[in-house]
Write a protein that holds these residues in place. Structure first.
Motif, PDB file in Angstrom:
ATOM      1  N   SER A  66       5.570  86.941 -41.058  1.00  0.00           N
ATOM      2  CA  SER A  66       6.196  85.699 -40.596  1.00  0.00           C
ATOM      3  C   SER A  66       6.224  84.663 -41.721  1.00  0.00           C
ATOM      4  N   ASP A  67       7.203  83.753 -41.645  1.00  0.00           N
ATOM      5  CA  ASP A  67       7.312  82.687 -42.659  1.00  0.00           C
ATOM      6  C   ASP A  67       6.054  81.809 -42.657  1.00  0.00           C
ATOM      7  N   HIS A  68       5.747  81.245 -43.839  1.00  0.00           N
ATOM      8  CA  HIS A  68       4.661  80.258 -43.911  1.00  0.00           C
ATOM      9  C   HIS A  68       5.031  79.030 -43.068  1.00  0.00           C
ATOM     10  N   GLY A  69       6.298  78.648 -43.139  1.00  0.00           N
ATOM     11  CA  GLY A  69       6.833  77.644 -42.205  1.00  0.00           C
ATOM     12  C   GLY A  69       6.356  76.214 -42.406  1.00  0.00           C
ATOM     13  N   GLY A  70       5.995  75.853 -43.653  1.00  0.00           N
ATOM     14  CA  GLY A  70       5.580  74.460 -43.900  1.00  0.00           C
ATOM     15  C   GLY A  70       4.255  74.140 -43.241  1.00  0.00           C
TER      16      GLY A  70
END
Length: 290
Positions: A66-70
């Motif tokens: 999954s993305d780190h996403g900030g």
């Protein structure tokens, strides 16, 4: 065990990813991992569960693929996003019964999902969920106000965690029998090294940044105990005999508060399912298919 990748562009503006087994008509099991891990870290357990269930593994923000996403969107929002991704993908499995299992951080997220979506799962098993007591949450909230909680010992330890090795073999040798991996069977540690690390130039490194692991250790779920009181899904909490001392008291408190909850202790520590997957799988299956 055949696993296929899935991805979901979520409402928080990043992509969640995970894995699922091909739909076969078996009941569908939603699985959430612990902090710093990813779904496939638990392959020894999941392989056994796949005999009776189709599997849906979700990697939380900043974990696995999954993305780190900030910034970390928090425990409660992470639970909502897991529900959102599951809602987007579960139609492929048809109208089968759905069950939920989560470990540690993923166990708490699962309890929040049960509170948010009472009809979603027929039964649930939480594996050593880190259920902070109201007194602990009070201290955390107070420390948070003065900016201390982000510097607690678990968060500090996570921040200083080694994140790179020359190769997977070196990572396996370096982690074997140490820290949170103490007591893990070789197969479980191999799954972590295989799926929790990614290749970078000339090395392998953790997919979950130590800073993201620290974000989670340095935060806590909002309104946890009012959510736990709301759970109507029959839920069994399995926890290790030598896990964190606060867990047994928190589980006893939850059982006194909510008649839908039962518990059972198993030999081992916080990651007992990584020490003895067979006993854990037997117990999970027995409760879910009771």
């Amino acid at each position: 065990m055949l696993l296929q990748p899935w991805s979901h562009s979520c409402s928080a503006g990043f992509t969640l990813r995970g894995w699922h087994t091909p739909p076969s008509g078996k009941p569908l099991l939603h699985f959430l991992h612990g902090n710093g891990f990813c779904g496939r870290t638990y392959e020894p357990l999941l392989r056994l569960l796949a005999a009776d269930f189709d599997l849906w593994l979700c990697d939380v923000q900043g974990h696995g693929d999954s993305d780190h996403g900030g910034r970390f969107h928090g425990w409660n929002r992470s639970a909502e996003l897991a529900v959102e991704a599951f809602a987007a993908g579960r139609a492929a499995f048809g109208a089968v019964p759905c069950f939920a299992v989560g470990h540690s951080f993923g166990g708490v997220l699962t309890s929040l999902m049960l509170a948010q979506q009472p009809q979603l799962f027929q039964r649930a098993v939480l594996l050593d969920p880190v259920l902070f007591t109201p007194a602990m949450i009070g201290v955390m909230a107070l420390s948070d106000v003065v900016g201390l909680y982000r510097r607690n010992s678990m968060a500090s330890k996570a921040r200083s965690r080694r994140r790179q090795w020359p190769d997977r073999q070196a990572a396996f040798a370096g982690l074997h029998g140490r820290g949170m991996f103490k007591g893990w069977c070789d197969e479980a540690l191999q799954a972590y090294v295989e799926h929790g690390l990614k290749e970078v130039e000339g090395a392998v490194e953790l997919k979950c940044r130590p800073s993201r692991e620290a974000d989670i250790f340095g935060s806590f779920p909002k309104r946890l105990w009012s959510s736990l009181a709301k759970v109507q899904t029959p839920t069994e909490v399995l926890y290790g005999q030598s896990t964190y001392p606060f867990i047994a008291g928190a589980v006893a408190r939850w059982m006194a508060l909510n008649p839908h909850v039962s518990s059972h202790t198993l030999a081992g520590g916080h990651c007992f399912m990584q020490e003895d997957a067979e006993t854990a799988a037997r117990r999970v299956t027995a409760f879910l298919l009771r």
